[in-house]
Write a protein that holds these residues in place. Structure first.
Motif, PDB file in Angstrom:
ATOM      1  N   UNK A 164       0.971  -1.035  -0.110  1.00 29.11           N
ATOM      2  CA  UNK A 164       0.122   0.022   0.169  1.00 29.11           C
ATOM      3  C   UNK A 164       0.879   1.159  -0.107  1.00 29.11           C
ATOM      4  N   UNK A 165       1.052   1.923  -1.041  1.00 29.58           N
ATOM      5  CA  UNK A 165       1.802   3.061  -1.100  1.00 29.58           C
ATOM      6  C   UNK A 165       1.227   4.277  -0.287  1.00 29.58           C
ATOM      7  N   UNK A 166       1.957   4.911   0.401  1.00 28.76           N
ATOM      8  CA  UNK A 166       1.681   6.247   1.022  1.00 28.76           C
ATOM      9  C   UNK A 166       2.934   7.066   1.135  1.00 28.76           C
ATOM     10  N   UNK A 167       2.641   8.183   1.919  1.00 32.00           N
ATOM     11  CA  UNK A 167       3.760   9.062   2.027  1.00 32.00           C
ATOM     12  C   UNK A 167       5.042   8.451   2.587  1.00 32.00           C
ATOM     13  N   UNK A 227     -11.728   2.830  -9.365  1.00 36.36           N
ATOM     14  CA  UNK A 227     -11.864   4.059  -8.770  1.00 36.36           C
ATOM     15  C   UNK A 227     -10.596   4.724  -7.828  1.00 36.36           C
ATOM     16  N   UNK A 228     -10.003   3.629  -7.171  1.00 39.10           N
ATOM     17  CA  UNK A 228      -8.735   4.093  -6.545  1.00 39.10           C
ATOM     18  C   UNK A 228      -7.495   4.398  -7.715  1.00 39.10           C
ATOM     19  N   UNK A 230      -4.386   7.420  -2.409  1.00 39.66           N
ATOM     20  CA  UNK A 230      -4.163   7.172  -3.648  1.00 39.66           C
ATOM     21  C   UNK A 230      -4.272   8.881  -4.478  1.00 39.66           C
ATOM     22  N   UNK A 231      -5.147   9.492  -4.064  1.00 40.56           N
ATOM     23  CA  UNK A 231      -5.228  10.916  -4.357  1.00 40.56           C
ATOM     24  C   UNK A 231      -3.938  11.679  -4.179  1.00 40.56           C
ATOM     25  N   UNK A 257       2.488  13.215 -10.404  1.00 42.84           N
ATOM     26  CA  UNK A 257       2.478  14.214 -11.557  1.00 42.84           C
ATOM     27  C   UNK A 257       3.484  15.212 -11.404  1.00 42.84           C
ATOM     28  N   UNK A 258       4.049  15.301  -9.825  1.00 44.04           N
ATOM     29  CA  UNK A 258       5.120  16.364  -9.760  1.00 44.04           C
ATOM     30  C   UNK A 258       6.514  15.694 -10.022  1.00 44.04           C
TER      31      UNK A 258
END
Length: 280
Positions: free
Chosen positions: A13-16, A92-93, A46-47, A54-55
């Motif tokens: 699960x990808x997070x900060x 959706x994620x 995910x958002x 994008x950055x």
């Protein structure tokens, strides 16, 4: 052609917590990352990931798997309906971070066996389920890439030919297939011939060594593999999929019982160099 790195090497699960890893992948020269989507309870991570990618200028694909309660080929219509609902939520994620392709063994439950080979009834159930899922994918602007697995991980789709037949039966532009060098190394007689047999249906490729370690250091017939891709005119994602011991549950699921490479960053660097040399 874009070269990607599957983040299952570090996390499910990808997070900060993975921000530094994304920085390193970008610095090494990758074009994309593949995001595991197993936890669908909250869209926030995910958002956030979407803004981060994008950055960095990284594009994204995603991967998920199906459990027994969401098996697309189940005889139970409610379970098949749950599979469609689950895939729609995964999609959706994926929308939150600009996912282009959702790949994986989306056709059936990994690691669950019937004791016999696949039946035509299961085939038809799978076709109908994936037709519905493909409609959901089309609405969300993402394509599905169905991955066949080796016979020790599933029984439903185990070869390029079987998977191509399945994709043709689904007959939807948002449902195609992927080709994985690891599974093909076990199941196919000839990598180049297998690639040619499904070239028209293939939209995604996994680069994975026979021991799941650094690509180019094992027994996969890479000359046949890359030669087959060149001959077929493939120009999509080439994503490294490797597994380590960092995540005990994932290591157990992928049967990784020992360290297969010195360090993850080295695997990324060497794997990228190997791919670039091989596709010249």
């Amino acid at each position: 052609m874009k070269i990607g790195m599957n983040l299952l090497l570090w996390t499910d699960h990808v997070s900060a917590a993975q921000d530094a890893i994304l920085d390193t992948i970008k610095e090494l020269g990758y074009d994309a990352v593949e995001i595991p989507i197993f936890n669908t309870s909250d869209l926030k991570d995910y958002a956030r990931l979407g803004k981060r990618l994008q950055s960095l200028g990284l594009s994204a694909t995603a991967v998920t798997v199906m459990g027994p309660d969401i098996n697309p080929i189940s005889p139970d219509a409610k379970i098949r309906a749950a599979a469609v609902a689950y895939l729609d939520r995964v999609l959706e994620c994926g929308q939150q971070f600009g996912c282009e392709i959702l790949c994986g063994p989306l056709h059936s439950t990994i690691g669950v066996f019937s004791g016999t080979g696949p039946t035509e009834t299961e085939f038809q159930h799978g076709v109908e389920t994936l037709q519905e899922a493909a409609q959901k994918a089309e609405a969300r602007g993402i394509k599905l890439a169905i991955e066949y697995l080796n016979r020790f991980e599933n029984y439903f789709l185990t070869t390029a030919a079987q998977t191509s037949r399945f994709i043709k039966a689904v007959n939807h532009p948002s449902c195609k297939m992927m080709y994985d060098s690891f599974h093909a190394h076990i199941e196919e007689k000839d990598q180049a011939k297998a690639i040619a047999s499904c070239a028209a249906d293939t939209i995604h490729v996994h680069i994975s060594e026979n021991d799941r370690g650094t690509p180019g250091t094992g027994q996969v017939h890479w000359d046949s593999f890359f030669g087959g891709l060149k001959q077929s005119g493939y120009d999509g994602y080439m994503t490294i999929e490797a597994f380590g011991t960092a995540l005990p549950a994932l290591a157990a699921a992928t049967r990784v019982w020992r360290d297969l490479f010195p360090d993850a960053t080295g695997l990324c660097r060497e794997g990228l160099g190997f791919i670039k040399k091989s596709i010249r």
